[in-house]
Design a protein around this motif. Structure first.
Motif, PDB file in Angstrom:
ATOM      1  N   ASP A 118      45.055  59.770  29.688  1.00 30.90           N
ATOM      2  CA  ASP A 118      45.561  59.889  31.057  1.00 30.90           C
ATOM      3  C   ASP A 118      46.831  60.745  31.131  1.00 30.90           C
ATOM      4  O   ASP A 118      47.684  60.535  31.959  1.00 30.90           O
ATOM      5  N   TYR A 119      46.922  61.723  30.242  1.00 30.46           N
ATOM      6  CA  TYR A 119      48.056  62.643  30.266  1.00 30.46           C
ATOM      7  C   TYR A 119      47.566  64.021  29.813  1.00 30.46           C
ATOM      8  O   TYR A 119      46.597  64.144  29.076  1.00 30.46           O
ATOM      9  N   ARG A 120      48.241  65.050  30.298  1.00 30.03           N
ATOM     10  CA  ARG A 120      47.825  66.402  29.941  1.00 30.03           C
ATOM     11  C   ARG A 120      48.955  67.388  30.235  1.00 30.03           C
ATOM     12  O   ARG A 120      49.859  67.103  31.010  1.00 30.03           O
ATOM     13  N   ARG A 121      48.848  68.551  29.616  1.00 24.84           N
ATOM     14  CA  ARG A 121      49.741  69.666  29.916  1.00 24.84           C
ATOM     15  C   ARG A 121      48.971  70.636  30.804  1.00 24.84           C
ATOM     16  O   ARG A 121      47.830  70.963  30.518  1.00 24.84           O
ATOM     17  N   VAL A 122      49.601  71.081  31.855  1.00 22.37           N
ATOM     18  CA  VAL A 122      48.987  72.056  32.751  1.00 22.37           C
ATOM     19  C   VAL A 122      49.485  73.422  32.308  1.00 22.37           C
ATOM     20  O   VAL A 122      50.686  73.638  32.157  1.00 22.37           O
ATOM     21  N   ARG A 123      48.537  74.349  32.107  1.00 18.84           N
ATOM     22  CA  ARG A 123      48.893  75.684  31.619  1.00 18.84           C
ATOM     23  C   ARG A 123      48.508  76.741  32.661  1.00 18.84           C
ATOM     24  O   ARG A 123      47.557  76.557  33.414  1.00 18.84           O
TER      25      ARG A 123
END
Length: 165
Positions: A10-15
């Motif tokens: 439930d977490y991510r890096r937006v690129r």
């Protein structure tokens, strides 16, 4: 079908289009919240730790205090490993005295270096890694010494416990 952990996190890096991180996002109650890199890293670290512990539980199984007691392990012996104030909260004064007497009697079988290592690791609450650095030895050396000492103590505690009961 078992899903890969990355698909369920439930977490991510937006690129951006160039692959540069423009935001770190954690989902909280279904809502995406932008967080700092530090918070994201800590959250990811805790998630990795949780997955690691779940894998270890799956490999080794989980044993409860009740199950160990049912198998015949003395409850006083099992309670000694808790770092909380468990002894003061649960053990009766006579049980506490008997447990401490048992532990103190078992510690007498250790030589000075073994007692010093146990004291450093468990009473001073120094990590194995830090202890190895202080002693100028490899981490593996301290781990092996600790396991050897704990095995010796377990054997001795069980003998002493039978005598104190």
């Amino acid at each position: 079908m078992i899903r890969h952990w990355k698909e369920t996190r439930d977490y991510r890096r937006v690129r951006d289009a160039n692959g540069v991180v423009i935001a770190c996002v954690i989902s909280v109650d279904g809502e995406d919240v932008e967080v700092t890199e530090e918070i994201y890293e800590e959250y990811a670290r805790m998630d990795r730790r949780e997955r690691y512990l779940a894998e270890k539980d799956a490999e080794n199984g989980v044993v409860s205090l009740d199950e160990l007691t049912e198998r015949g392990f003395p409850a006083e012996f099992l309670r000694m490993d808790f770092k909380s104030d468990f002894e003061n909260d649960v053990l009766e004064p006579d049980e506490k005295r008997r447990t401490l007497a048992c532990l103190n009697a078992a510690l007498t079988v250790l030589n000075a270096d073994e007692r010093r290592l146990i004291h450093t690791l468990y009473y001073d609450d120094v990590s194995v890694r830090e202890c190895a650095q202080r002693l100028g030895v490899r981490l593996w050396t301290v781990q092996c010494r600790r396991e050897k000492i704990l095995k010796k103590l377990r054997t001795e505690i069980l003998k002493k416990f039978k005598n104190f009961s």
